[in-house]
Design a protein around this motif. Structure first.
Motif, PDB file in Angstrom:
ATOM      1  N   ILE A 121       0.855  -1.188   0.000  1.00 27.22           N
ATOM      2  CA  ILE A 121       0.000   0.000   0.000  1.00 27.22           C
ATOM      3  C   ILE A 121       0.889   1.235   0.000  1.00 27.22           C
ATOM      4  N   GLY A 122       0.532   2.220  -0.806  1.00 24.00           N
ATOM      5  CA  GLY A 122       1.250   3.479  -0.837  1.00 24.00           C
ATOM      6  C   GLY A 122       0.411   4.603  -0.257  1.00 24.00           C
ATOM      7  N   PHE A 123       1.075   5.567   0.370  1.00 25.08           N
ATOM      8  CA  PHE A 123       0.416   6.753   0.927  1.00 25.08           C
ATOM      9  C   PHE A 123       1.149   7.996   0.434  1.00 25.08           C
ATOM     10  N   ARG A 124       0.382   9.045   0.153  1.00 25.81           N
ATOM     11  CA  ARG A 124       0.980  10.321  -0.236  1.00 25.81           C
ATOM     12  C   ARG A 124       0.286  11.449   0.491  1.00 25.81           C
ATOM     13  N   SER A 125       1.084  12.247   1.209  1.00 24.85           N
ATOM     14  CA  SER A 125       0.566  13.418   1.911  1.00 24.85           C
ATOM     15  C   SER A 125       0.426  14.573   0.933  1.00 24.85           C
ATOM     16  N   LYS A 126      -0.781  15.115   0.816  1.00 20.36           N
ATOM     17  CA  LYS A 126      -0.979  16.251  -0.096  1.00 20.36           C
ATOM     18  C   LYS A 126      -0.336  17.520   0.428  1.00 20.36           C
ATOM     19  N   SER A 127      -0.227  17.656   1.737  1.00 17.61           N
ATOM     20  CA  SER A 127       0.332  18.896   2.281  1.00 17.61           C
ATOM     21  C   SER A 127       1.849  18.934   2.173  1.00 17.61           C
ATOM     22  N   THR A 128       2.504  17.786   2.283  1.00 21.14           N
ATOM     23  CA  THR A 128       3.970  17.776   2.231  1.00 21.14           C
ATOM     24  C   THR A 128       4.495  17.204   0.910  1.00 21.14           C
ATOM     25  N   GLY A 129       3.657  16.461   0.190  1.00 22.45           N
ATOM     26  CA  GLY A 129       4.102  15.808  -1.030  1.00 22.45           C
ATOM     27  C   GLY A 129       4.939  14.566  -0.788  1.00 22.45           C
ATOM     28  N   LEU A 130       5.105  14.157   0.474  1.00 23.30           N
ATOM     29  CA  LEU A 130       5.925  12.998   0.802  1.00 23.30           C
ATOM     30  C   LEU A 130       5.140  11.698   0.594  1.00 23.30           C
ATOM     31  N   ASN A 131       5.827  10.689   0.098  1.00 21.93           N
ATOM     32  CA  ASN A 131       5.225   9.378  -0.153  1.00 21.93           C
ATOM     33  C   ASN A 131       5.779   8.349   0.821  1.00 21.93           C
ATOM     34  N   TYR A 132       4.968   7.317   1.087  1.00 21.73           N
ATOM     35  CA  TYR A 132       5.383   6.224   1.958  1.00 21.73           C
ATOM     36  C   TYR A 132       4.814   4.915   1.400  1.00 21.73           C
ATOM     37  N   THR A 133       5.525   3.827   1.652  1.00 22.90           N
ATOM     38  CA  THR A 133       5.071   2.499   1.247  1.00 22.90           C
ATOM     39  C   THR A 133       5.085   1.580   2.456  1.00 22.90           C
ATOM     40  N   THR A 134       4.051   0.769   2.598  1.00 24.64           N
ATOM     41  CA  THR A 134       4.049  -0.264   3.626  1.00 24.64           C
ATOM     42  C   THR A 134       3.733  -1.615   2.987  1.00 24.64           C
ATOM     43  N   GLU A 135       4.454  -2.624   3.424  1.00 24.18           N
ATOM     44  CA  GLU A 135       4.230  -3.988   2.968  1.00 24.18           C
ATOM     45  C   GLU A 135       4.608  -4.940   4.097  1.00 24.18           C
ATOM     46  N   TRP A 136       4.078  -6.136   4.030  1.00 20.50           N
ATOM     47  CA  TRP A 136       4.346  -7.166   5.047  1.00 20.50           C
ATOM     48  C   TRP A 136       4.939  -8.364   4.336  1.00 20.50           C
ATOM     49  N   TYR A 137       6.095  -8.797   4.785  1.00 18.66           N
ATOM     50  CA  TYR A 137       6.697  -9.945   4.108  1.00 18.66           C
ATOM     51  C   TYR A 137       7.634 -10.682   5.054  1.00 18.66           C
ATOM     52  N   GLU A 138       8.175 -11.788   4.551  1.00 22.82           N
ATOM     53  CA  GLU A 138       8.945 -12.715   5.367  1.00 22.82           C
ATOM     54  C   GLU A 138      10.318 -12.140   5.728  1.00 22.82           C
ATOM     55  N   LEU A 139      10.804 -12.474   6.930  1.00 24.16           N
ATOM     56  CA  LEU A 139      12.131 -12.018   7.352  1.00 24.16           C
ATOM     57  C   LEU A 139      13.242 -12.834   6.698  1.00 24.16           C
ATOM     58  N   PHE A 140      12.951 -14.100   6.383  1.00 24.40           N
ATOM     59  CA  PHE A 140      14.008 -14.999   5.912  1.00 24.40           C
ATOM     60  C   PHE A 140      13.652 -15.655   4.576  1.00 24.40           C
ATOM     61  N   GLN A 141      12.931 -14.928   3.745  1.00 31.23           N
ATOM     62  CA  GLN A 141      12.543 -15.348   2.402  1.00 31.23           C
ATOM     63  C   GLN A 141      11.402 -16.379   2.441  1.00 31.23           C
ATOM     64  N   LEU A 142      10.679 -16.392   1.326  1.00 32.09           N
ATOM     65  CA  LEU A 142       9.409 -17.107   1.260  1.00 32.09           C
ATOM     66  C   LEU A 142       9.551 -18.605   1.479  1.00 32.09           C
ATOM     67  N   PHE A 143      10.531 -19.235   0.868  1.00 29.53           N
ATOM     68  CA  PHE A 143      10.642 -20.687   0.991  1.00 29.53           C
ATOM     69  C   PHE A 143      10.855 -21.099   2.439  1.00 29.53           C
ATOM     70  N   ASN A 144      11.658 -20.335   3.172  1.00 31.49           N
ATOM     71  CA  ASN A 144      11.915 -20.655   4.578  1.00 31.49           C
ATOM     72  C   ASN A 144      10.679 -20.473   5.442  1.00 31.49           C
ATOM     73  N   CYS A 145       9.784 -19.589   5.028  1.00 29.90           N
ATOM     74  CA  CYS A 145       8.546 -19.409   5.775  1.00 29.90           C
ATOM     75  C   CYS A 145       7.539 -20.510   5.484  1.00 29.90           C
ATOM     76  N   THR A 146       7.680 -21.162   4.346  1.00 28.43           N
ATOM     77  CA  THR A 146       6.722 -22.175   3.925  1.00 28.43           C
ATOM     78  C   THR A 146       7.119 -23.565   4.398  1.00 28.43           C
TER      79      THR A 146
END
Length: 324
Positions: A93-118
């Motif tokens: 998901i991306g966010f953009r502040s209209k007042s500052t013009g700054l963008n941010y991204t948030t995502e959730w994913y594995e700490l040690f790569q997908l295969f190790n999580c599976t």
């Protein structure tokens, strides 16, 4: 009588076969994040450009925050757009502040790569499967427009006020503190009965959009949901087998322990080619001939009596708002 009931409840907590199951099994939440086993090593650093853990920028209450759906093929850095042809997508998901013009991204994913999580490691000097299956949310400055647009999606879908964003930030921090372990699979029956939900990048995005909806997000015209990748295992009702202690401990079920370790030994990464081919045949035997799969969920092991079509990849629509 009351004493007997209390004793039974205590025994049920410590003796794994005494498990009351409601479907789908609720994902377990924790009070705080624990450390991973020191054996677990990340091939790629987690969230290398992200803010420090627990920090999300505060927005002015009267700010307007644009919200973007972000999608890109899994392992795009390695395979380019190949997996997009199969709708195997990573979500953020991306966010953009209209007042500052700054963008941010948030995502959730594995700490040690997908295969190790599976699948866990089967290590000769470790008596039980060694899991490196933690995942976490990452929030970092900027939105990489080229990355998301080139082979995936960058689409504005909603607006939040600054106040709503700050409330959402509290939810994201709480979710990240209590939801620790990656779950790759959705498990269901062919009749629609759902046994287990996944807990992955897509489910994180779904949860965050549901919380935005609860906070009163203003969705743009025609923007009501998005599609997400699911890998579904099909089985009859799963059977709970126990946890690491009750199966692999000194008083555990050695026959079952050996069977589980053998099953996971076929899913080890970096096998020599002859061994890899042998493992593929054994996996086929387990899944499609024996109709068996061992699932690790909520720190416990479950036996899945598999059924046709056994495994299915799908790309399914989910509304932003939670169903009633």
């Amino acid at each position: 009588m009351a004493v007997c009931v209390r004793v039974l409840v205590v025994l049920c907590v410590f003796l794994s076969p005494c498990v009351s199951t409601s479907w789908p099994v609720p994902y377990r939440r924790y009070q705080s994040r624990s450390l991973s086993n020191s054996y677990c090593k990340a091939q790629y650093a987690f969230c290398p450009t992200g803010f420090k853990a627990g920090y999300i920028p505060t927005m002015a209450d009267n700010d307007t925050i644009q919200v973007f759906v972000l999608k890109a093929p899994v392992w795009e850095f390695k395979f380019g757009d190949l997996l997009s042809n199969f709708k195997i997508m990573h979500d953020a998901i991306g966010f953009r502040s209209k007042s500052t013009g700054l963008n941010y991204t948030t995502e959730w994913y594995e700490l040690f790569q997908l295969f190790n999580c599976t699948f866990p490691h089967t290590v000769s000097d470790h008596p039980d499967p060694l899991w490196c299956n933690q995942g976490a949310a990452c929030l970092y400055p900027g939105i990489d427009d080229n990355h998301w647009r080139q082979n995936g999606t960058l689409e504005e879908v909603a607006l939040l006020s600054g106040t709503q964003f700050n409330q959402l930030a509290k939810y994201i921090l709480q979710d990240n503190t209590t939801g620790l372990f990656y779950e790759t699979w959705r498990v269901s029956d062919t009749n629609g009965s759902l046994w287990f939900h996944p807990f992955d990048c897509a489910s994180y995005v779904v949860r965050v959009f549901q919380e935005m909806s609860r906070l009163g997000a203003n969705y743009l015209p025609g923007k009501s949901g998005a599609n997400y990748t699911y890998i579904t295992l099909y089985s009859d009702a799963p059977r709970y087998l126990g946890n690491d202690t009750t199966i692999f401990g000194a008083q555990g079920n050695q026959t079952l322990a050996a069977e589980i370790m053998t099953f996971y030994s076929y899913f080890q990464a970096h096998q020599p080619t002859p061994k890899f081919v042998e493992s593929l045949l054994e996996i086929f035997d387990f899944l499609y001939l024996k109709d068996e799969f061992y699932l690790y969920y909520n720190a416990g092991y479950w036996h899945l009596p598999m059924k046709k079509p056994h495994v299915k990849l799908s790309y399914e629509y989910e509304p932003f708002k939670a169903p009633n």
